[in-house]
Design an enzyme around this catalytic site. Structure first.
Site, PDB file in Angstrom:
ATOM      1  N   HIS A 185       0.817  -1.223   0.000  1.00 24.90           N
ATOM      2  CA  HIS A 185       0.000   0.000   0.000  1.00 24.90           C
ATOM      3  C   HIS A 185       0.848   1.270   0.000  1.00 24.90           C
ATOM      4  CE1 HIS A 185      -3.868   2.045   1.249  1.00 24.90           C
ATOM      5  NE2 HIS A 185      -4.323   1.055   0.527  1.00 24.90           N
ATOM      6  N   HIS A 285      -6.929  -2.911 -10.898  1.00 25.39           N
ATOM      7  CA  HIS A 285      -7.265  -2.479  -9.529  1.00 25.39           C
ATOM      8  C   HIS A 285      -8.729  -2.040  -9.527  1.00 25.39           C
ATOM      9  CE1 HIS A 285      -7.349   1.014  -6.601  1.00 25.39           C
ATOM     10  NE2 HIS A 285      -6.831   0.085  -5.856  1.00 25.39           N
TER      11      HIS A 285
HETATM   12  O1  LIG Z   1      -5.318  -2.389  -3.664  1.00 27.40           O
HETATM   13  C1  LIG Z   1      -6.233  -1.659  -3.312  1.00 27.40           C
HETATM   14  O2  LIG Z   1      -7.458  -1.949  -3.355  1.00 27.40           O
HETATM   15  C2  LIG Z   1      -5.884  -0.287  -2.921  1.00 27.40           C
HETATM   16  O3  LIG Z   1      -4.569  -0.168  -2.451  1.00 27.40           O
HETATM   17  C3  LIG Z   1      -6.884   0.385  -2.012  1.00 27.40           C
HETATM   18  O4  LIG Z   1      -6.693   0.019  -0.707  1.00 27.40           O
HETATM   19  C4  LIG Z   1      -6.732   1.856  -2.197  1.00 27.40           C
HETATM   20  O5  LIG Z   1      -6.756   2.141  -3.566  1.00 27.40           O
HETATM   21  C5  LIG Z   1      -7.854   2.623  -1.577  1.00 27.40           C
HETATM   22  O6  LIG Z   1      -9.047   2.364  -2.312  1.00 27.40           O
HETATM   23  C6  LIG Z   1      -7.528   4.089  -1.621  1.00 27.40           C
HETATM   24  O7  LIG Z   1      -8.611   4.811  -1.093  1.00 27.40           O
HETATM   25 MG   LIG Z   2      -3.373  -1.578  -3.537  1.00 25.34          MG
END
Ligand SMILES: O=C(O)[C@H](O)[C@@H](O)[C@@H](O)[C@H](O)CO
Ligand SMILES: [Mg+2]
Length: 383
Positions: A185, A285
């Site tokens: 992260h 993502h």
């Molecule tokens: O991999 C994932 O889903 C992301 O790191 C996620 O945790 C972030 O994008 C979060 O949504 C940011 O507000």
């Molecule tokens: Mg992520």
């Protein structure tokens, strides 16, 4: 046909839907948002809409190029997310006009179903084993969790041991009956990424995500050179022009463009093809809503190198709204045993939006912000 109006609806939990109307009554939906900056993206969408309203929605490529190249300053999370939502709605309209799912318009499917994974553990991974057991009972066997909590630029053995202990527990409880990605992260600095990947190697996570921040991408090849664990990144890269540097440098085994941040379907199909040329896997993502997820899946269905799809059902962020809430045709996004998504049957993106609920929930959308963490010494910590 001409675009007549673009309306945006910020809704719980932290999403935004874009409705695009035309003079022939065909409506398209998109999902532009930067989590925590929804109102900024909303302003960008309405600034850009002057380049869309009055145009023929069939001319997706020209509208995309105009939105991107029409501004002297371009790129970045906000503008590329605004363009993404507009682009998704244009593809939704094109599919509805031609009576075909978007993946058909992109040349047809290369697979019959798409493997998805789900989050466990939340911001501060806890109760992971119980959550994995619960999801296993529903057919999921692939997961993602945060790899660590706050990590100083030179972290402590205690923090490293805490990260490793979690992963050891998973392997002890499930052996290799489950796969899991570890999302650092962006919390980890380059010095500590080296330490953590070495300590985690014996447990063979499926991938390590954002081992360092995107702005530290020059470290990806160095980290990859010291470990066999596939390195994944991409949620904070917003166009082909960012991904090309990462692909050229090497080190990344899985790219994770976000269909609601990286310019939409038009841009992410190109990013996926670039990655295939470098033998890099695609795992879009998607911690967002149904229109974003549908956009991802259409790209997955036409991309040979698509390997895994993130979806946010049950994710720790979804307080006050869930993926299926805003859909009339909820069955279009049910996942079969094993967590596979099946191809949409409906035209366009395949999502029938519950507009009445969207309007109702937009009256009290909340204003989600990501947490602001601090280290024990009071300095800002990466969340
Ligand atoms: O991999 C994932 O889903 C992301 O790191 C996620 O945790 C972030 O994008 C979060 O949504 C940011 O507000
Ligand atoms: Mg992520």
């Amino acid at each position: 046909m001409k675009v007549t109006r673009i309306t945006t609806y910020r809704v719980p939990p932290r999403w935004m839907f874009l409705k695009m109307e035309t003079d022939e009554g065909v409506v398209g939906w998109g999902e532009p948002v930067v989590e925590g900056r929804a109102r900024t993206v909303e302003a960008a969408v309405h600034e850009l809409s002057e380049l869309v309203v009055g145009k023929n929605p069939a001319h997706i490529n020209d509208i995309w190029q105009t939105l991107y190249r029409g501004g002297f300053y371009r790129g970045g999370a906000v503008f590329m997310s605004a363009i993404a939502g507009i682009d998704q709605a244009l593809w939704d309209i094109k599919g509805k006009v031609l009576g075909a799912p978007v993946y058909e318009l992109l040349g047809g499917r290369v697979r019959d179903r798409m493997k998805t994974y789900c989050w466990v553990g939340g911001d501060r991974p806890a109760d992971i084993i119980a959550q994995m057991k619960e999801r296993l009972a529903h057919g999921f066997d692939t997961f993602k969790l945060n790899g660590c909590e706050e990590m100083s630029i030179i972290g402590t053995s205690k923090a490293v041991d805490a990260a490793v202990a979690k992963v050891a527990q998973i392997r002890e409880a499930f052996g290799n009956t489950v796969e899991f990605g570890l999302d650092f992260h962006g919390r980890v600095s380059a010095p500590m990424a080296k330490v953590l990947v070495k300590e985690l190697e014996p447990f063979r996570p499926l991938f390590i995500e954002e081992p360092v921040l995107a702005e530290q991408a020059e470290h990806y090849p160095r980290i990859a050179a010291q470990t066999s664990i596939p390195i994944a990144a991409g949620e904070r890269m917003y166009s082909r022009f960012e991904f090309k540097h990462v692909l050229e440098r090497g080190g990344i085994s899985i790219i994770q463009p976000d269909l609601s941040h990286a310019g939409g379907i038009t841009e992410c199909v190109k990013i996926a093809a670039m990655a295939e040329a470098y033998d890099v896997a695609l795992a879009p993502h998607c911690p967002l809503g149904p229109i974003a997820l549908a956009s991802c899946l259409h790209v997955d269905f036409v991309s040979w190198n698509a390997t895994l799809q993130e979806q946010s059902m049950g994710i720790h962020y979804n307080k006050g709204g869930e993926v299926l809430d805003y859909m009339l045709n909820k069955d279009a996004l049910t996942l079969d045993d094993g967590g596979y998504a099946l191809p949409f049957k409906g035209p366009g993106l395949g999502i029938e939006v519950n507009e009445a609920l969207v309007i109702e929930r937009s009256r009290d959308p909340g204003d989600w912000r990501n947490p602001l963490w601090r280290h024990p010494d009071g300095s800002v910590a990466e969340w």
